[in-house]
Write a protein that holds these residues in place. Structure first.
Motif, PDB file in Angstrom:
ATOM      1  N   ILE A  19       0.849  -1.200   0.000  1.00  0.00           N
ATOM      2  CA  ILE A  19       0.000   0.000   0.000  1.00  0.00           C
ATOM      3  C   ILE A  19       0.881   1.245   0.000  1.00  0.00           C
ATOM      4  CG2 ILE A  19      -1.864   1.245   1.151  1.00  0.00           C
ATOM      5  CD1 ILE A  19      -2.632  -1.320   2.588  1.00  0.00           C
ATOM      6  N   VAL A  20       0.683   2.078  -1.009  1.00  0.00           N
ATOM      7  CA  VAL A  20       1.354   3.381  -1.062  1.00  0.00           C
ATOM      8  C   VAL A  20       0.305   4.418  -0.690  1.00  0.00           C
ATOM      9  CG1 VAL A  20       2.487   5.096  -2.547  1.00  0.00           C
ATOM     10  CG2 VAL A  20       2.919   2.644  -2.891  1.00  0.00           C
ATOM     11  N   THR A  21       0.657   5.350   0.199  1.00  0.00           N
ATOM     12  CA  THR A  21      -0.337   6.334   0.630  1.00  0.00           C
ATOM     13  C   THR A  21       0.157   7.749   0.384  1.00  0.00           C
ATOM     14  OG1 THR A  21       0.520   6.560   2.868  1.00  0.00           O
ATOM     15  CG2 THR A  21      -1.055   4.772   2.484  1.00  0.00           C
ATOM     16  N   ALA A  22      -0.800   8.677   0.350  1.00  0.00           N
ATOM     17  CA  ALA A  22      -0.474  10.085   0.101  1.00  0.00           C
ATOM     18  C   ALA A  22       0.034  10.789   1.351  1.00  0.00           C
ATOM     19  CB  ALA A  22      -1.689  10.822  -0.442  1.00  0.00           C
ATOM     20  N   THR A  23      -0.269  10.247   2.541  1.00  0.00           N
ATOM     21  CA  THR A  23       0.180  10.885   3.790  1.00  0.00           C
ATOM     22  C   THR A  23       0.432   9.832   4.863  1.00  0.00           C
ATOM     23  OG1 THR A  23      -2.013  11.125   4.783  1.00  0.00           O
ATOM     24  CG2 THR A  23      -1.276  12.920   3.353  1.00  0.00           C
ATOM     25  N   ASP A  24       1.221  10.188   5.845  1.00  0.00           N
ATOM     26  CA  ASP A  24       1.462   9.283   6.973  1.00  0.00           C
ATOM     27  C   ASP A  24       0.172   9.007   7.748  1.00  0.00           C
ATOM     28  OD1 ASP A  24       4.805  10.521   7.801  1.00  0.00           O
ATOM     29  OD2 ASP A  24       4.143   8.886   6.489  1.00  0.00           O
ATOM     30  N   ARG A  25      -0.722   9.972   7.781  1.00  0.00           N
ATOM     31  CA  ARG A  25      -1.999   9.749   8.464  1.00  0.00           C
ATOM     32  C   ARG A  25      -2.748   8.583   7.825  1.00  0.00           C
ATOM     33  NH1 ARG A  25      -3.600  13.668  12.012  1.00  0.00           N
ATOM     34  NH2 ARG A  25      -2.644  15.720  11.716  1.00  0.00           N
ATOM     35  N   LEU A  26      -2.820   8.592   6.495  1.00  0.00           N
ATOM     36  CA  LEU A  26      -3.502   7.508   5.795  1.00  0.00           C
ATOM     37  C   LEU A  26      -2.756   6.189   6.012  1.00  0.00           C
ATOM     38  CD1 LEU A  26      -4.527   9.223   2.434  1.00  0.00           C
ATOM     39  CD2 LEU A  26      -5.984   8.703   4.393  1.00  0.00           C
ATOM     40  N   ALA A  27      -1.447   6.259   6.003  1.00  0.00           N
ATOM     41  CA  ALA A  27      -0.659   5.038   6.195  1.00  0.00           C
ATOM     42  C   ALA A  27      -0.938   4.443   7.572  1.00  0.00           C
ATOM     43  CB  ALA A  27       0.831   5.343   6.045  1.00  0.00           C
ATOM     44  N   LEU A  28      -1.058   5.326   8.552  1.00  0.00           N
ATOM     45  CA  LEU A  28      -1.331   4.869   9.920  1.00  0.00           C
ATOM     46  C   LEU A  28      -2.672   4.156   9.992  1.00  0.00           C
ATOM     47  CD1 LEU A  28       0.086   5.111  12.674  1.00  0.00           C
ATOM     48  CD2 LEU A  28      -1.283   7.126  13.122  1.00  0.00           C
ATOM     49  N   GLY A  29      -3.656   4.725   9.334  1.00  0.00           N
ATOM     50  CA  GLY A  29      -4.977   4.098   9.306  1.00  0.00           C
ATOM     51  C   GLY A  29      -4.939   2.747   8.624  1.00  0.00           C
ATOM     52  N   ALA A  30      -4.205   2.678   7.513  1.00  0.00           N
ATOM     53  CA  ALA A  30      -4.092   1.416   6.779  1.00  0.00           C
ATOM     54  C   ALA A  30      -3.372   0.367   7.627  1.00  0.00           C
ATOM     55  CB  ALA A  30      -3.330   1.652   5.468  1.00  0.00           C
ATOM     56  N   LEU A  31      -2.367   0.824   8.361  1.00  0.00           N
ATOM     57  CA  LEU A  31      -1.591  -0.067   9.225  1.00  0.00           C
ATOM     58  C   LEU A  31      -2.482  -0.688  10.297  1.00  0.00           C
ATOM     59  CD1 LEU A  31       1.967   0.719  10.425  1.00  0.00           C
ATOM     60  CD2 LEU A  31       0.296   0.100  12.145  1.00  0.00           C
ATOM     61  N   ARG A  32      -3.352   0.131  10.887  1.00  0.00           N
ATOM     62  CA  ARG A  32      -4.260  -0.367  11.923  1.00  0.00           C
ATOM     63  C   ARG A  32      -5.179  -1.444  11.381  1.00  0.00           C
ATOM     64  NH1 ARG A  32      -4.605   4.685  14.683  1.00  0.00           N
ATOM     65  NH2 ARG A  32      -2.608   4.635  15.778  1.00  0.00           N
ATOM     66  N   ALA A  33      -5.738  -1.152  10.214  1.00  0.00           N
ATOM     67  CA  ALA A  33      -6.674  -2.113   9.622  1.00  0.00           C
ATOM     68  C   ALA A  33      -5.955  -3.420   9.305  1.00  0.00           C
ATOM     69  CB  ALA A  33      -7.296  -1.521   8.357  1.00  0.00           C
ATOM     70  N   SER A  34      -4.733  -3.305   8.821  1.00  0.00           N
ATOM     71  CA  SER A  34      -3.965  -4.507   8.478  1.00  0.00           C
ATOM     72  C   SER A  34      -3.711  -5.353   9.712  1.00  0.00           C
ATOM     73  CB  SER A  34      -2.624  -4.111   7.847  1.00  0.00           C
ATOM     74  OG  SER A  34      -2.840  -3.263   6.737  1.00  0.00           O
ATOM     75  N   GLN A  35      -3.358  -4.699  10.801  1.00  0.00           N
ATOM     76  CA  GLN A  35      -3.133  -5.425  12.050  1.00  0.00           C
ATOM     77  C   GLN A  35      -4.417  -6.106  12.511  1.00  0.00           C
ATOM     78  OE1 GLN A  35      -1.514  -2.032  14.182  1.00  0.00           O
ATOM     79  NE2 GLN A  35       0.521  -2.970  14.260  1.00  0.00           N
ATOM     80  N   ALA A  36      -5.533  -5.398  12.367  1.00  0.00           N
ATOM     81  CA  ALA A  36      -6.819  -5.963  12.770  1.00  0.00           C
ATOM     82  C   ALA A  36      -7.173  -7.199  11.932  1.00  0.00           C
ATOM     83  CB  ALA A  36      -7.916  -4.910  12.649  1.00  0.00           C
ATOM     84  N   LEU A  37      -6.714  -7.208  10.679  1.00  0.00           N
ATOM     85  CA  LEU A  37      -6.967  -8.348   9.794  1.00  0.00           C
ATOM     86  C   LEU A  37      -5.983  -9.485  10.040  1.00  0.00           C
ATOM     87  CD1 LEU A  37      -7.532  -6.317   6.506  1.00  0.00           C
ATOM     88  CD2 LEU A  37      -9.261  -7.759   7.612  1.00  0.00           C
TER      89      LEU A  37
END
Lengths: 309, 309
Positions: A222-240
């Motif tokens: 996942i490539v993101t436009a901001t660290d904020r978005l990356a952080l959100g994606a990271l959380r979801a990935s951990q939850a999965l």
């Protein structure tokens, strides 16, 4: 406090001569210039800037205008501001902070602007030099090379074995957002890989929700436009239940604070704020000297964290 | 650009009279004051501040001095700065940013300072008003009431059933750090509960390591001196398998942006930066008017997140 009169007496010249050395040295002999400069150094004389301003019509003051609402102020503005203050100081200028859209010319020689959008461009065509942090056609702009940044991120994931790569971008019709998406798209095209790009508001929750819905398989990048978005994606990935750095790889953009606060730390495209600030000041000083300048894009750096191999 | 001469002509008075209305209105009849003010409004006349400064010896410019190294700059300084800029603007003052320890008096009427430590106090006894964000004896200071903040946090955990409560504080010999620890200690004493206080450097990793070592049991509460420490404690708790908000409760301090970035979000003691900024400006303006002022502590707010019940 040392006065102009004190300098004159020490240098054995008239006050008029001292004043002329400060404002029109080309009218004074080299010998007298040296005498006066020596006296100034010895006595520690500091010009009353108000007096000098009236004489030269130069105020030696730059306004840094933050156009963002307080809710949108990125925390890294503090860093940018410090870099600008330091850089201007070397040129003998002070930095005034403004938080309005008036662009009042009182007491400033030029403007540095952050947070300008397309709708601000017209108002920023002013009778004094303006340099913006960002990228808007028609204004002298300094920014990270956004397209190169996300291209580097995308290529890094490809080189580390990820073929299914998503892009989480910003739903903002501004050049920086469009360029970040372009970097991803062009790299994927170059490698013949399918593009899967999304546009979201710039907050973690939106990214968490999206990745939760997509439920990517292991081997996704996942490539993101901001660290904020990356952080959100990271959380979801951990939850999965996906593990870093091999089942999923995430790369953010900004690299000022957020990337270090997450766990695992984020690999990110780091904006070189110090270089950006110094370049903004350099272009401004050049314009004040009557030179023609052009906008600059600064290549960002990929900072490797633990969210990728 | 509208000149003083234009105003004089429009108001049918001399330039001297216009100048007097601007600087010593008490010397001019009410009728003439009104004529001149009307002319100023109609023409949109803006005083050349440099000229006014020389006349009044007031520069209408305040320097905000950040004494922190760039590595220590807290991201919320951007917010504080914007609040200060807005507050000063209402008083007709501009805000200059400085990042040095010279306290050069050139062109400033007073100083607002952030990041002052005990060792700076002496240098801050200046011939102009100074107000600091922080708390140092001998300087007019504005700060969150740090002791009340951690007392609120500690009491909140006690009221929600936590009896074993740790304190993660800062190993810094400064009033703000000492006061935050005091708030915890005094509350625990008041409730007859045992004190368990630690002192760490202000980073997440230190807190993560400590809580990992302590391995607290379910039913433990943690009060911290900063959101950074709370974040570190939160990570370690998750690694130990403890669940929020009932098996463990964690409360941070600052509440600017870190508390919202963590997952779960942090309950925290929020520093009221807007009120702090407005109070700093109010005290500064009062001093500039020749009034005696005293330091102020502002009560922070407990903002409930998901790291506690």
């Amino acid at each position: 406090m040392v006065s102009l009169n004190d300098v004159a007496k020490t240098a054995h010249v008239s006050k008029m001569t001292v004043s002329r050395v400060l404002t029109h040295p080309e009218l004074v002999s080299l010998e007298i210039q040296k005498d006066v400069q020596q006296a100034i150094l010895e006595l520690g004389y500091v010009q009353n800037r108000a007096g000098r301003a009236l004489a030269n019509k130069r105020h030696y003051n730059i306004a840094f205008v933050l156009l963002d609402d307080i809710a949108e102020i990125e925390p890294y503005y503090a860093h940018l501001l410090i870099h600008l203050t330091d850089a201007l100081r070397h040129h003998g200028y002070t930095l005034e902070v403004r938080h309005d859209r008036e662009f009042d010319l009182t007491n400033v020689d030029a403007f540095l602007v952050s947070g300008a959008r397309r709708t601000d461009v017209e108002a920023l065509h002013l009778p004094v030099p303006v340099v913006i942090y960002g990228m808007e056609p028609g204004l002298i702009s300094v920014d990270s090379d956004n397209a190169v940044g996300t291209a580097m991120a995308t290529e890094y994931l490809i080189n580390h074995g990820f073929e299914h790569i998503l892009y989480l971008g910003l739903a903002i019709n501004e050049p920086f957002a469009l360029n970040r998406e372009t970097g991803y798209r062009q790299t994927m095209l170059r490698y013949g890989l399918p593009i899967e790009a999304y546009e979201l508001p710039n907050n973690e929750a939106a990214a968490t929700e999206l990745i939760g819905l997509i439920a990517p398989n292991p081997g996704t990048g996942i490539v993101t436009a901001t660290d904020r978005l990356a952080l959100g994606a990271l959380r979801a990935s951990q939850a999965l239940g996906l593990t870093f750095p091999n089942e999923i790889g995430i790369i953010g953009f900004d690299g000022i604070y957020i990337h270090k606060l997450s766990s695992p730390t984020l690999t990110t495209v780091q904006q070189p704020l110090g270089v950006i600030a110094n370049t903004m000041v350099k272009l401004l000083m050049a314009q004040l000297n009557g030179e023609t300048v052009s906008s600059k894009l600064i290549t960002p750096t990929l900072v490797i964290g633990n969210s990728t191999p």
